[in-house]
Design an enzyme around this catalytic site. Structure first.
Site, mmCIF file in Angstrom:
data_model
loop_
_atom_site.group_PDB
_atom_site.id
_atom_site.type_symbol
_atom_site.label_atom_id
_atom_site.label_comp_id
_atom_site.label_asym_id
_atom_site.label_seq_id
_atom_site.Cartn_x
_atom_site.Cartn_y
_atom_site.Cartn_z
ATOM 1 N N THR A 126 -5.100 -7.986 -6.611
ATOM 2 C CA THR A 126 -5.277 -9.207 -7.588
ATOM 3 C C THR A 126 -5.358 -10.347 -6.497
ATOM 4 O OG1 THR A 126 -3.453 -8.330 -8.975
ATOM 5 C CG2 THR A 126 -4.522 -10.658 -9.248
ATOM 6 N N HIS B 68 29.788 11.627 5.087
ATOM 7 C CA HIS B 68 28.828 11.810 4.810
ATOM 8 C C HIS B 68 27.807 11.301 5.378
ATOM 9 C CE1 HIS B 68 25.838 11.796 1.260
ATOM 10 N NE2 HIS B 68 25.040 11.640 1.311
ATOM 11 N N GLU B 69 28.384 9.788 5.901
ATOM 12 C CA GLU B 69 26.939 9.192 6.325
ATOM 13 C C GLU B 69 26.666 9.633 7.759
ATOM 14 O OE1 GLU B 69 24.879 7.805 4.681
ATOM 15 O OE2 GLU B 69 25.803 7.198 2.851
ATOM 16 N N HIS C 100 24.211 12.922 7.288
ATOM 17 C CA HIS C 100 23.399 13.019 7.927
ATOM 18 C C HIS C 100 22.837 12.179 9.569
ATOM 19 C CE1 HIS C 100 21.658 12.450 4.009
ATOM 20 N NE2 HIS C 100 23.276 11.869 3.668
HETATM 21 P P1 ADP Z 1 -1.397 -6.033 -6.515
HETATM 22 O O1 ADP Z 1 -2.293 -6.755 -7.117
HETATM 23 O O2 ADP Z 1 -2.049 -4.833 -5.283
HETATM 24 O O3 ADP Z 1 -0.309 -5.665 -7.185
HETATM 25 P P2 ADP Z 1 -0.754 -9.100 -4.810
HETATM 26 O O4 ADP Z 1 -2.081 -8.738 -5.067
HETATM 27 O O5 ADP Z 1 0.346 -9.520 -6.679
HETATM 28 O O6 ADP Z 1 -0.771 -7.021 -5.582
HETATM 29 O O7 ADP Z 1 -0.068 -8.854 -4.419
HETATM 30 C C1 ADP Z 1 1.330 -10.004 -4.535
HETATM 31 C C2 ADP Z 1 1.613 -11.335 -3.730
HETATM 32 O O8 ADP Z 1 1.924 -9.845 -1.596
HETATM 33 C C3 ADP Z 1 0.603 -11.378 -3.383
HETATM 34 O O9 ADP Z 1 0.419 -12.677 -3.666
HETATM 35 C C4 ADP Z 1 0.900 -12.276 -1.679
HETATM 36 O O10 ADP Z 1 1.649 -12.742 -2.018
HETATM 37 C C5 ADP Z 1 1.056 -10.062 -1.508
HETATM 38 N N1 ADP Z 1 -0.011 -10.221 0.033
HETATM 39 C C6 ADP Z 1 -0.233 -8.624 -0.484
HETATM 40 N N2 ADP Z 1 -1.514 -8.450 0.022
HETATM 41 C C7 ADP Z 1 -1.389 -8.710 1.096
HETATM 42 C C8 ADP Z 1 -2.494 -9.219 1.941
HETATM 43 N N3 ADP Z 1 -2.969 -8.324 2.219
HETATM 44 N N4 ADP Z 1 -2.563 -10.750 2.612
HETATM 45 C C9 ADP Z 1 -1.394 -11.628 2.294
HETATM 46 N N5 ADP Z 1 -0.834 -11.716 1.454
HETATM 47 C C10 ADP Z 1 -0.378 -10.376 0.843
HETATM 48 ZN ZN ZN Z 2 23.436 10.544 1.295
#
Ligand code: ADP
Ligand code: ZN
Length: 599
Positions: A213, A427-428, A431
């Protein structure tokens, strides 16, 4: 003077305001009467199911509203203002029936609402209804008077984004590829003159949070054009043509604002393969068809570039990928070390970081994290620093933030019995000790028995730097490390607990993938038995194959569990010592852990 006609204008305004006031009062009175009438008529407003079906067949029904999970409907008739309610015996069958009617040309709007959205309006709100209407009208009038023609301009510039490529860290190659799109948007004539066809659609593939996005917005920002967006999931709950009409409206808007960017998130929700024609899918097909029609219909003067994002490219209908549609595809990967550092830098610009903070080491510890997760870590660190009353964000705040995002929050307040503590400690320790003897597994970074999130304790490993392939040996050893927890419980306490359930789930999934996805089973050979695109693929091989897969998976798990027990039995002294140390200190760091193996 140009002010000459001002008094006159003022008079007009007062008159207008008076008129509006009278109108508002009139509307409120009518609304009140309407509401009262509606209340008193309640009993008459139910519609028997058989009558409902009849009315639908006669074409008298205009709109039907349903709430997911409820059998009560709201029915609006074409010739009647009042909504009726009806109860259906089986919602799915009913939806199918309505859709059939719609397909036959009957005009019914069928709206499906998610639960809670149309929950009962509280009665106070109801009686305040007229007042609310009045308030809303007043606000509208004020806005109209205050903004005048400015209103429209505001609406359009609002969609412009200030995000540019500077805000997108890393992804240099992807940006270089997309800069071309920016140029198309800026100077469409230049390309038209040359006879070049401007691309219409670009698909961005990548995990959620990788910045799809963001990069789409940045293209719009760089080209200084409006950015219009919509998510594919917004169509899912809709039925009978609503999805398609939304697509139509989206593109209507886009044409008005051209040149512009249209961004469709989660396009797989509408663009998945057109296969069966069960209820929801028929609707998806209509929506998808509309999208295709719109994309095919851009004229050469309209510079609209559609960007769409998905995490499941294999699900997409091939028609979307044909030339003239989404013919460009760009993969947006999770950031590598350098990308992570740059993202951390960008998102720390507005944070009050202490000078001692070492972002490089955070970047090293976060292989596989998306940009969104990294941004989240910085934000969490600021919250944690504030809670800790630190002057600035310190390294410890950031470390805590990383853990909070990966494992959940530490819960010191939870009261744990001595018995549970002992179990968790073994447990931990199990691992940790097992992984120490497995060459392909990364070093232990921290072991803790302080509950975090849903986990009673955790063993943190150093991350692997951005590997592309994982070998069979590595996967086998991963299984051993995962089952090390359960093995330690068995050996040290001669009892096993539910604490290993997540380990077991993860291990089983890995073993299944090894057999069915990566063809790593010697007996079955390199055959892809699992296929996300085609869940029925297994049928190709028949039931015997299913049995064989089960046997292979079991074999992998059994071997790993035995290996884990063997390692622990040979090193029972280490297991005891580390478990005791955990019981005393609750947490052991990397160096303390290593010291147990240095004698
Ligand atoms: P997608 O659409 O792939 O699900 P988004 O673009 O909504 O991801 O990313 C969510 C947030 O993560 C962005 O608003 C930004 O704050 C951060 N982010 C993700 N990738 C980057 C990047 N390459 N550089 C800077 N911020 C990023
Ligand atoms: Zn475990």
């Amino acid at each position: 003077m140009s002010n000459n006609n001002k008094p006159h204008k003022k008079e007009n305004k007062i008159l207008l305001s008076l008129l509006v006031l009278v109108l508002i009062i009139a509307i409120s009175v009518v609304a009140l009467i309407f509401l009262l009438k509606k209340d008193s008529n309640k009993e008459d407003n139910t519609l028997a199911y058989t009558d409902l079906i009849k009315e639908i067949s006669y074409g008298n029904v205009e709109k039907i509203e349903m709430t997911v999970g409820s059998t009560t409907l709201k029915v609006k008739m074409k010739n009647d203002e009042v909504q009726k309610t009806a109860i259906v015996p089986n919602t799915e069958a009913f939806i199918g029936l309505v859709q059939q009617k719609v397909a036959e040309g009957n005009e019914i709007e069928l709206v499906q609402k998610p639960k809670n959205v149309i929950a009962q309006i509280p009665s106070i709100l109801f009686s305040m209804f007229p007042t609310l209407i009045m308030l809303a009208l007043f606000i509208m009038i004020f806005k109209m008077q205050g903004l005048g023609e400015k209103g429209k301009v505001y609406e359009e510039t609002e969609r412009k984004t200030k995000v540019t490529f500077k805000d997108v860290a890393g992804l240099e190659e992807e940006k270089a590829e997309l800069i071309e799109i920016v140029d198309f948007l800026k100077k469409p004539e230049k390309y038209a003159k040359m006879g070049a066809k401007i691309p219409k659609g670009v698909l961005l593939y990548g995990k959620p949070g990788t910045g799809k996005t963001l990069i789409a917005k940045a293209i719009a920002g760089e080209a200084n054009v409006p950015f219009i967006s919509m998510s594919g999931s917004e169509f899912i709950e809709m039925f009978a043509g609503l999805g398609a009409s939304r697509v139509r409206k989206l593109f209507e808007k886009a044409r008005k604002l051209s040149p512009c960017i249209v961004f469709i998130d989660e396009i797989d929700a509408i663009g998945s393969r057109r296969t069966s024609n069960s209820g929801a899918e028929t609707e998806n097909n209509q929506t998808l068809n509309q999208l295709l029609v719109e994309m095919d219909g851009f004229s050469s003067e309209e510079t609209i570039i559609v960007l769409a994002a998905t995490n499941r490219p294999e699900m997409l209908d091939k028609a979307l990928l044909r030339p003239g549609r989404f013919d460009r595809q760009i993969t947006i990967p999770t950031p590598d070390l350098r990308g992570r550092l740059e993202i951390l830098k960008i998102h720390s610009e507005d944070k009050n970081l202490s000078d001692e903070v070492n972002l490089e080491s955070i970047a090293e510890d976060t292989a596989g994290f998306t940009g969104a997760e990294l941004a989240n870590i910085l934000n969490e660190s600021a919250i944690i620093a504030t809670k800790n009353k630190h002057e600035q964000i310190e390294n410890s705040d950031l470390d805590d933030a990383v853990k909070k995002v990966t494992v959940g929050l530490e819960k010191h307040s939870r009261v744990i019995s001595e018995k549970d503590k002992k179990l968790t400690a073994y447990h931990e320790a199990g691992h940790a000790v097992v992984s120490k003897y497995l060459p392909t597994q990364t070093d232990v970074k921290e072991v803790s028995i302080i509950p975090r999130g849903v986990a009673g304790g955790y063993t943190m490993y150093k991350t692997n730097e951005d590997k592309f392939y994982i070998s069979k040996t590595e996967m086998q050893e991963k299984l051993i490390a995962l089952l090390g927890g359960r093995a330690a419980e068995k050996i040290a306490l001669d009892d096993i607990s539910t604490g290993a359930s997540n380990d077991i789930e993860v291990a089983t999934q890995i073993a299944r993938d090894m057999v069915t996805k990566y063809g790593m089973s010697d007996n079955l050979g390199p055959i892809a038995l699992k296929d996300e695109k085609d869940p029925y693929k297994m049928r190709l091989f028949g039931e015997e194959m299913e049995d064989a897969i089960g046997k292979e998976v079991k074999q992998l798990i059994d071997t790993a569990y035995n290996d884990a027990q063997t390692i622990l039995k040979q090193n029972i002294d280490k297991l005891d010592k580390i478990a005791q140390a955990l019981l005393k200190k609750e947490k052991i760091n990397e160096n303390e852990f290593k010291s147990f193996f240095e004698e």
